[in-house]
Design a protein around this motif. Structure first.
Motif, PDB file in Angstrom:
ATOM      1  N   LEU A  87      30.163 -90.357 -26.354  1.00 51.10           N
ATOM      2  CA  LEU A  87      30.356 -91.040 -24.295  1.00 51.10           C
ATOM      3  C   LEU A  87      29.737 -91.864 -24.373  1.00 51.10           C
ATOM      4  O   LEU A  87      29.644 -92.791 -23.693  1.00 51.10           O
ATOM      5  N   LYS A  88      28.917 -93.002 -25.057  1.00 50.69           N
ATOM      6  CA  LYS A  88      28.593 -94.040 -25.489  1.00 50.69           C
ATOM      7  C   LYS A  88      29.857 -94.705 -25.412  1.00 50.69           C
ATOM      8  O   LYS A  88      29.773 -96.162 -24.426  1.00 50.69           O
ATOM      9  N   ALA A  89      30.418 -94.463 -26.888  1.00 48.79           N
ATOM     10  CA  ALA A  89      31.811 -95.493 -26.546  1.00 48.79           C
ATOM     11  C   ALA A  89      32.501 -95.157 -25.558  1.00 48.79           C
ATOM     12  O   ALA A  89      33.938 -96.026 -24.767  1.00 48.79           O
ATOM     13  N   LEU A  90      32.557 -94.150 -24.942  1.00 45.65           N
ATOM     14  CA  LEU A  90      33.564 -93.875 -23.625  1.00 45.65           C
ATOM     15  C   LEU A  90      32.735 -94.412 -22.561  1.00 45.65           C
ATOM     16  O   LEU A  90      33.779 -95.759 -22.402  1.00 45.65           O
ATOM     17  N   PHE A  91      32.020 -94.910 -22.287  1.00 52.23           N
ATOM     18  CA  PHE A  91      30.859 -95.877 -21.354  1.00 52.23           C
ATOM     19  C   PHE A  91      31.342 -97.876 -21.863  1.00 52.23           C
ATOM     20  O   PHE A  91      31.041 -98.059 -21.054  1.00 52.23           O
ATOM     21  N   GLU A  92      31.403 -98.011 -22.856  1.00 53.41           N
ATOM     22  CA  GLU A  92      31.406 -98.953 -23.613  1.00 53.41           C
ATOM     23  C   GLU A  92      32.586 -99.724 -23.877  1.00 53.41           C
ATOM     24  O   GLU A  92      32.947-100.646 -23.469  1.00 53.41           O
ATOM     25  N   HIS A  93      34.172 -98.453 -23.247  1.00 50.01           N
ATOM     26  CA  HIS A  93      35.376 -98.943 -23.124  1.00 50.01           C
ATOM     27  C   HIS A  93      35.884 -99.290 -21.663  1.00 50.01           C
ATOM     28  O   HIS A  93      35.525 -99.381 -21.396  1.00 50.01           O
ATOM     29  N   GLY A  94      35.965-100.729 -22.065  1.00 48.49           N
ATOM     30  CA  GLY A  94      36.742-101.292 -21.022  1.00 48.49           C
ATOM     31  C   GLY A  94      35.839-101.760 -19.882  1.00 48.49           C
ATOM     32  O   GLY A  94      35.239-102.603 -19.204  1.00 48.49           O
ATOM     33  N   LEU A  95      33.956-101.797 -20.988  1.00 45.89           N
ATOM     34  CA  LEU A  95      32.892-102.552 -20.108  1.00 45.89           C
ATOM     35  C   LEU A  95      33.061-104.367 -19.956  1.00 45.89           C
ATOM     36  O   LEU A  95      32.844-105.057 -21.011  1.00 45.89           O
ATOM     37  N   LYS A  96      32.872-104.624 -18.434  1.00 43.35           N
ATOM     38  CA  LYS A  96      33.078-106.635 -18.619  1.00 43.35           C
ATOM     39  C   LYS A  96      31.985-106.532 -19.637  1.00 43.35           C
ATOM     40  O   LYS A  96      30.606-106.330 -19.522  1.00 43.35           O
ATOM     41  N   ARG A  97      32.083-108.385 -20.172  1.00 46.20           N
ATOM     42  CA  ARG A  97      31.081-108.902 -20.668  1.00 46.20           C
ATOM     43  C   ARG A  97      30.689-109.480 -19.862  1.00 46.20           C
ATOM     44  O   ARG A  97      31.304-110.183 -18.403  1.00 46.20           O
ATOM     45  N   SER A  98      29.477-110.019 -20.157  1.00 40.74           N
ATOM     46  CA  SER A  98      28.752-111.309 -19.333  1.00 40.74           C
ATOM     47  C   SER A  98      29.904-112.745 -19.019  1.00 40.74           C
ATOM     48  O   SER A  98      29.968-112.991 -20.436  1.00 40.74           O
ATOM     49  N   HIS A 139      25.444-103.269 -21.711  1.00 44.52           N
ATOM     50  CA  HIS A 139      24.481-101.639 -21.990  1.00 44.52           C
ATOM     51  C   HIS A 139      25.365-100.792 -21.200  1.00 44.52           C
ATOM     52  O   HIS A 139      24.829-100.884 -19.859  1.00 44.52           O
ATOM     53  N   PRO A 140      25.531-100.044 -20.850  1.00 43.77           N
ATOM     54  CA  PRO A 140      26.403 -98.215 -20.359  1.00 43.77           C
ATOM     55  C   PRO A 140      25.061 -98.116 -19.243  1.00 43.77           C
ATOM     56  O   PRO A 140      25.125 -98.041 -17.679  1.00 43.77           O
ATOM     57  N   TRP A 141      23.922 -99.023 -19.169  1.00 44.66           N
ATOM     58  CA  TRP A 141      22.801 -98.073 -19.402  1.00 44.66           C
ATOM     59  C   TRP A 141      22.229 -99.041 -17.805  1.00 44.66           C
ATOM     60  O   TRP A 141      22.135 -98.085 -16.230  1.00 44.66           O
ATOM     61  N   PHE A 142      22.418-100.210 -17.821  1.00 46.04           N
ATOM     62  CA  PHE A 142      22.473-101.316 -16.703  1.00 46.04           C
ATOM     63  C   PHE A 142      23.518-100.469 -15.299  1.00 46.04           C
ATOM     64  O   PHE A 142      23.280 -99.820 -14.410  1.00 46.04           O
ATOM     65  N   PHE A 143      24.503-100.084 -15.684  1.00 46.43           N
ATOM     66  CA  PHE A 143      25.719 -98.960 -14.641  1.00 46.43           C
ATOM     67  C   PHE A 143      25.052 -98.590 -13.971  1.00 46.43           C
ATOM     68  O   PHE A 143      25.428 -97.808 -13.390  1.00 46.43           O
ATOM     69  N   ILE A 144      24.842 -97.079 -15.222  1.00 45.65           N
ATOM     70  CA  ILE A 144      24.704 -95.768 -14.466  1.00 45.65           C
ATOM     71  C   ILE A 144      22.421 -96.193 -13.203  1.00 45.65           C
ATOM     72  O   ILE A 144      22.543 -95.451 -12.751  1.00 45.65           O
ATOM     73  N   GLU A 145      21.942 -96.761 -14.182  1.00 46.73           N
ATOM     74  CA  GLU A 145      21.123 -97.498 -12.723  1.00 46.73           C
ATOM     75  C   GLU A 145      21.116 -97.474 -11.662  1.00 46.73           C
ATOM     76  O   GLU A 145      20.696 -97.073 -10.669  1.00 46.73           O
ATOM     77  N   GLU A 146      22.404 -98.383 -11.740  1.00 45.38           N
ATOM     78  CA  GLU A 146      22.548 -98.605 -10.077  1.00 45.38           C
ATOM     79  C   GLU A 146      23.614 -97.977  -9.070  1.00 45.38           C
ATOM     80  O   GLU A 146      23.241 -97.420  -8.652  1.00 45.38           O
TER      81      GLU A 146
END
Length: 833
Positions: free
Chosen positions: A654-665, A673-680
């Protein structure tokens, strides 16, 4: 015809452990031909044991035929060749890079050599010498015989592999040696020690696997070392110093051998996620590391698992090796009837001894020189050689065994039998093994394994159906071990790695599709493994429902489960409680008790097996059965396997799926980290009607409204869970990965993981902010992920959300003052106090 050599690495000008070691590329590029060309007066040749010889006085066949591989092959990275085994010098028959640094002393010339004091302590493989072998020497006939064998192997390669009649190099030798009677004859006589690394790789096919692999070993290792919290990683750390404790190369945590062994075992456990880690692989990998480089050992182990041994040999149930123990027992009764009768008379189960032989391929029970001779045949013939060796060892001890009439003495005699085999009688043992098992072949073994697999399945089925016995369902399928799917990593320029999101994702469409397919496949495989853990048959019938109506039914099913409640609560015993009075209710740990009354906070009334009574409330843990039936398989306090499957494989997928295509800084190009997206997203979903939602959350907590049924929506539950995890995990400074895994566990407990995914992916405004267009979360493909996760609602999970932080909380708990005073008084304190 010129016989060119692979024997060059057998020595150096300053001895095998001199300054010019085999691993030095500059030295590897030099050849004896170059040396002779530069010095016409030179008439020196080099003996494989690293001894300088004068060719005018010595006519050793190995010295005459010893030469070098070409410079081009050395530049291509051809591995160094080992010296001969059987030498008397310490560490003289292993890779120079494996020799511990503390065993070397710097001499005046600056070259490294083994301390002379170590010669009497260690043998040529780095093992501590026993007292009776401290002065023993290998007969010169063994060394002369190895020289002769080397000539035969060189001639074999010249006549079978050198078709163009040019200079012979390893590059011209096939990556897999075709089997023939001539090859088997050479293998039975022994592979020269200096040629073993190259020949073993071609016998097992590991060299071809290495060349054909799309994923390089460094990438596999990097991914394996990234997750140090898995059960496999923790067990590997415990076993590193236990694997070969009597070998100097593995004697301390700082040893090169320990570091390489850790890497190989971690990479192997990650490469075969279904197999994980088995202690038997550690002994084999450690032995191979004495002779081969780390990457070559990894691919050798892959070949052993995939090609040499049968399926499921190193699975969690060890079903493959268990079946082989039954086959061996049957072969003993057929080939060695007298020994079989002796075992039956004394009611002795031979598998208690021989299982260790098979699972380590005899690496843990025979001497190193004997093991090398056996592995020559093992890598050529496969698993059939395990039976040949075991039967030959028992036959070798039959005279002594048949004279014994005590069960303990028989057991000890069989246990010590492998140690009675020496390099001097190995030839007779090999010849006897093939004569004893002349009628045995692979087809017969395959049939016998299938027969015994059916017997074991029937026995397990009868045990599960027996009344009064609670047996966990175990999968006994003989399945070919599956590799992990790795996404192909491509190097980017410095500009792209720094400003990637500003430019956009430039990966080809085909590459994106392959990566997405691999991610979904990994998730599906993780879910299937969880299904197998709960019930063997469920993995065959479970399948995702991709219909449109299934999404409508999701919310209806959740509402129905929210309204459902049990009249009677149940609890699980956390300790054993013995009843001393008639009105007390006794139970064992993990017994399921029906709670009748909880009026008293300390003493509850319950029912178990038709008997009612009171018991201490603190000895029972209430079960969450608001919309599900409790299962031992889903409780991480009962089953450790579910922890590995969920927190290990499922969360990783699941983490690999949430990290796939995640924008960089955008500033430094680092990944987030996907956790910040989940929080928002969780905050956004409840902010529209925050006052109403906040009031519901407060009421739910104050009056314990969810004790009997679910009253919060999936969105509200996501928000509350995220806030709860942040509060508890931040207190012990837990990493974001730990928070993510805890959230997954909470979603499985509440059976809303698929609904949470829908909530996260449906918030288009925030999704577009965090993810590129090519990401899975931003694409319509997230619907497929939801259907996959919905299958997990068929199972009941009772996972501890704070499992990973409980240990940290225990360590952070302050020491009592009385304990502090005692530590200070006895000088056992640290400055932290």
């Amino acid at each position: 015809m010129e016989i060119i050599g692979w024997l060059k690495g057998s020595g150096s000008r300053e001895g095998y452990h001199g300054k010019a070691e085999l691993t030095d590329p500059e030295y590897q590029a030099q050849t004896l031909v170059d040396d002779e060309a530069s010095d016409p007066e030179s008439n020196l040749s080099w003996d494989p044991r690293g001894i300088q010889l004068d060719s005018s006085r010595h006519t050793s066949p190995a010295a005459v035929c010893s030469a070098s591989v070409t410079q081009n092959e050395q530049r291509a990275g051809s591995p160094a060749i080992l010296p001969l085994s059987g030498g008397t010098k310490a560490f003289s028959s292993i890779l120079p890079s494996m020799v511990p640094e503390q065993m070397k002393t710097k001499e005046q010339g600056g070259s490294a050599s083994i301390s002379l004091g170590m010669y009497r302590a260690f043998d040529e493989f780095g093992f501590v010498k026993e007292e009776d072998e401290a002065l023993s020497l290998v007969p010169s006939g063994v060394l002369r015989r190895e020289d002769d064998q080397k000539l035969k192997w060189l001639a074999y390669f010249e006549f079978t592999q050198n078709q163009d009649m040019e200079e012979m190099t390893w590059a011209k030798v096939a990556t897999i040696l075709p089997r023939s009677d001539r090859l088997l004859s050479l293998v039975k006589a022994g592979v020269p020690h200096g040629l073993r690394p190259q020949i073993w790789q071609r016998l097992t096919g590991s060299l071809k696997k290495k060349d054909d692999s799309e994923t390089p070993y460094k990438q596999i290792l990097r991914k394996a070392l990234a997750d140090g919290s898995s059960a496999a990683a923790k067990q590997i750390e415990k076993d590193l110093l236990r694997t070969m404790p009597n070998n100097a190369c593995f004697s301390s945590t700082s040893s090169v051998g320990v570091r390489r062994l850790r890497n190989v075992l971690r990479a192997l456990a990650d490469f075969f996620p279904d197999m994980g880690y088995c202690q038997g692989t550690g002994m084999m990998a450690g032995t191979l590391l004495l002779l081969m480089e780390e990457e070559d050992v990894f691919w050798m182990m892959v070949a052993i698992v995939e090609e040499i041994l049968p399926e499921s040999y190193y699975s969690k149930t060890l079903i493959g090796v268990q079946i082989d123990q039954r086959v061996l027992k049957q072969l003993v009764s057929t080939i060695l009837p007298n020994i079989s009768q002796l075992f039956r008379q004394h009611d002795m189960e031979i598998s208690l001894i021989t299982l260790h032989w098979f699972i380590t391929a005899f690496a843990a029970v025979v001497s190193m020189q004997v093991l090398l001779r056996f592995w020559d045949i093992f890598f050529c013939e496969g698993s059939i050689s395990l039976f040949r060796m075991a039967l030959a060892i028992l036959k070798h001890q039959d005279d002594e065994l048949l004279q014994l009439d005590n069960s303990a003495a028989i057991f000890n005699c069989v246990s010590d039998a492998p140690s009675q085999v020496t390099v001097l009688n190995m030839d007779d043992l090999i010849e006897g093994a093939f004569h004893l098992t002349s009628s045995l072949n692979d087809d017969m073994l395959r049939v016998q394994r299938q027969v015994h697999l059916g017997e074991i399945e029937k026995e397990m089925r009868d045990q599960r159906e027996s009344p009064g016995k609670r047996k966990a369902s175990v999968s006994l399928e003989m399945q070919k071990v599956q590799r992990r799917s790795y996404s192909v990593e491509r190097q980017q320029s410095g500009f792209l790695s720094l400003f990637g999101p500003l430019i956009g994702d430039r990966k080809p469409a085909r590459t994106k599709n392959i990566e997405q397919t691999e991610l979904v496949t990994e998730l599906h495989n993780a879910i299937v493994q969880i299904a197998k853990h709960f019930e063997k048959d469920s993995a065959e019938t479970i399948s995702p429902d991709y219909s449109l109506q299934s999404h409508i039914r999701d919310h209806e099913a959740y509402i129905h489960s929210a309204l459902a409640s049990k009249k009677m609560k149940r609890g699980r015993g956390v300790v054993d409680f013995d009843a001393h009075d008639e009105d007390e209710l006794g139970f064992r740990r993990n017994d399921i008790i029906t709670i009748i009354s909880k009026r008293d906070d300390h003493c509850w009334i319950g029912e178990l097996n038709g008997k009612r009574g009171w018991f201490p409330a603190r000895f029972v843990r209430l079960l969450d059965e608001r919309s599900k039936e409790y299962s031992f398989a889903g409780d991480d306090l009962v089953s450790n396997d579910v922890t590995d499957l969920v927190r290990g494989r499922l969360c990783r997928a699941l983490k690999a799926l949430f990290e796939h295509g995640l924008k960089r800084s955008q500033l430094l190009g680092g990944s987030v980290h996907p956790w910040f997206f989940i929080e928002e997203v969780s905050t956004k979903e409840v902010s529209s009607d925050f006052r109403s939602v906040y009031a519901r959350l407060v009421l739910c907590k104050t009056y314990n409204l969810e004790a009997d049924g679910k009253v919060l929506t999936a969105d509200e539950m996501l928000y509350r869970t995220v806030q709860m995890i942040n509060m508890s995990h931040d207190a012990v400074h837990a990493q974001l990965d730990v928070k993510f895994r805890s959230l997954i566990c909470a979603g499985l407990n509440e059976q809303v993981l698929h609904l949470w995914l829908e909530t996260l992916c449906s918030c288009e405004e925030i999704v577009s902010k965090w993810y590129n267009v090519s990401s899975y979360i931003r694409s319509p493909g997230w619907v497929q992920l939801k259907c996959e996760l919905r299958m997990l609602t068929s199972f009941s999970f009772n996972l501890s959300i704070n499992r990973e932080i409980e240990e940290a909380q225990e360590m952070a708990r302050p020491i009592r003052e009385s304990v502090q005073d005692m530590l200070v008084k006895h000088h056992l304190f640290s400055w932290d106090l």
